[in-house]
Motif scaffolding. Sequence first.
Motif, PDB file in Angstrom:
ATOM      1  N   ASP A 132       0.845  -1.187   0.000  1.00  0.00           N
ATOM      2  CA  ASP A 132       0.000   0.000   0.000  1.00  0.00           C
ATOM      3  C   ASP A 132       0.887   1.247   0.000  1.00  0.00           C
ATOM      4  OD1 ASP A 132       0.551   0.966   2.750  1.00  0.00           O
ATOM      5  OD2 ASP A 132      -0.556  -0.805   3.381  1.00  0.00           O
ATOM      6  N   THR A 133       0.290   2.372  -0.271  1.00  0.00           N
ATOM      7  CA  THR A 133       1.056   3.594  -0.502  1.00  0.00           C
ATOM      8  C   THR A 133       1.972   3.941   0.659  1.00  0.00           C
ATOM      9  OG1 THR A 133      -0.717   4.459  -1.902  1.00  0.00           O
ATOM     10  CG2 THR A 133       0.875   6.052  -1.063  1.00  0.00           C
ATOM     11  N   GLU A 134       1.472   3.860   1.872  1.00  0.00           N
ATOM     12  CA  GLU A 134       2.254   4.268   3.039  1.00  0.00           C
ATOM     13  C   GLU A 134       3.433   3.339   3.273  1.00  0.00           C
ATOM     14  OE1 GLU A 134       1.723   5.012   7.856  1.00  0.00           O
ATOM     15  OE2 GLU A 134      -0.038   4.616   6.601  1.00  0.00           O
ATOM     16  N   LYS A 135       3.182   2.015   3.265  1.00  0.00           N
ATOM     17  CA  LYS A 135       4.277   1.069   3.518  1.00  0.00           C
ATOM     18  C   LYS A 135       5.306   1.111   2.401  1.00  0.00           C
ATOM     19  CE  LYS A 135       1.994  -2.804   4.469  1.00  0.00           C
ATOM     20  NZ  LYS A 135       0.581  -2.493   4.706  1.00  0.00           N
ATOM     21  N   LEU A 136       4.840   1.259   1.159  1.00  0.00           N
ATOM     22  CA  LEU A 136       5.781   1.318   0.035  1.00  0.00           C
ATOM     23  C   LEU A 136       6.708   2.523   0.166  1.00  0.00           C
ATOM     24  CD1 LEU A 136       6.801   0.311  -2.698  1.00  0.00           C
ATOM     25  CD2 LEU A 136       4.937   1.604  -3.781  1.00  0.00           C
ATOM     26  N   LYS A 137       6.143   3.666   0.506  1.00  0.00           N
ATOM     27  CA  LYS A 137       6.950   4.875   0.661  1.00  0.00           C
ATOM     28  C   LYS A 137       7.981   4.702   1.767  1.00  0.00           C
ATOM     29  CE  LYS A 137       6.530   9.868   1.494  1.00  0.00           C
ATOM     30  NZ  LYS A 137       5.575  10.984   1.765  1.00  0.00           N
ATOM     31  N   ARG A 161      -1.468  -3.572  -6.470  1.00  0.00           N
ATOM     32  CA  ARG A 161      -0.521  -2.808  -5.650  1.00  0.00           C
ATOM     33  C   ARG A 161       0.887  -3.383  -5.782  1.00  0.00           C
ATOM     34  NH1 ARG A 161      -5.071  -2.807  -2.087  1.00  0.00           N
ATOM     35  NH2 ARG A 161      -4.265  -4.553  -0.853  1.00  0.00           N
ATOM     36  N   ALA A 186       2.306  -2.349  -9.176  1.00  0.00           N
ATOM     37  CA  ALA A 186       2.653  -0.928  -9.178  1.00  0.00           C
ATOM     38  C   ALA A 186       3.948  -0.672  -8.420  1.00  0.00           C
ATOM     39  CB  ALA A 186       1.517  -0.116  -8.566  1.00  0.00           C
ATOM     40  N   ALA A 187       4.245  -1.524  -7.433  1.00  0.00           N
ATOM     41  CA  ALA A 187       5.484  -1.399  -6.656  1.00  0.00           C
ATOM     42  C   ALA A 187       6.657  -2.088  -7.337  1.00  0.00           C
ATOM     43  CB  ALA A 187       5.283  -1.984  -5.265  1.00  0.00           C
TER      44      ALA A 187
END
Length: 264
Positions: free
Chosen positions: A46-51, A88, A91-92
């Motif tokens: 997800d966006t937060e963990k990936l960042k 997801r 995308a990562a």
Amino acid sequence: MNIKGFSSNMYGWTERWKMDGKKPQWKELFRACAEAGLDAVEIDADTEKLKLARSFGLAVSASYIGLPLHIPFNDLEVEQTILPFAERLAAAEGTDLLLNADPISWKTIIPKSEDHFKQQGENLTRISELVASLGLKVCLHNHAADNHNAKGDLRSVIQYADPHVGLCIDTGWAHVSGCNPIEWVTDYPDRVFAFHLRNQRGHVPTEDLLEGDINFVSLLDSSAAAKYNGWLALELWHPQSTQPVRTMTEDVERSLDYLRHILS
């Protein structure tokens, strides 16, 4: 053997954090992963963990999800349970979609029937076709602790699934179930897409890869002969029975040094 790098499943990390009386926080977990020398992690990207992962120089190698793969395909509701998860991951820029064949019951061992194993193979094939356009490889992760279900889950891939479906060989669970993970690599070299690496003394996980019943020199030799070129992912796990004396960071670092020494 030309691998993509070293990764880790996060379950053992979060459980060790809890055992040490710490609340698992992704920032601190990823920091520890990077300090231990990992190149990547297995997460739901997800966006937060990936960042956060990327802020510590960590890539995403794979995502893991457990499903009752023995039930009819339509009952899996893959549009809700798998597709967003897979999108997801793609995308990562991850590559491996690891699917666990959940047991009929988590409370007691219930032997699955051959029809269940056939259904698992059919479902894996259909999921693989569904996510192919995302560039993902679907792998069945073995988690059964008994011999009947472990061998049946293996047949789900080898006999009943399309050749595009592979295995994520969890060395620890294979050993616990009475199977030999090295033989799986040797017997099915074209179907080995991923690994979860853990050593064992019987049913008890060892603290790192250096100690235990599984010969990792032979495992990597067999993997090299199979021309394996994916990720080498750790899944160290420290339940109370392991009685660890080092931190998870130290044990991951020791295990990575050991793997690098073997590969060199």
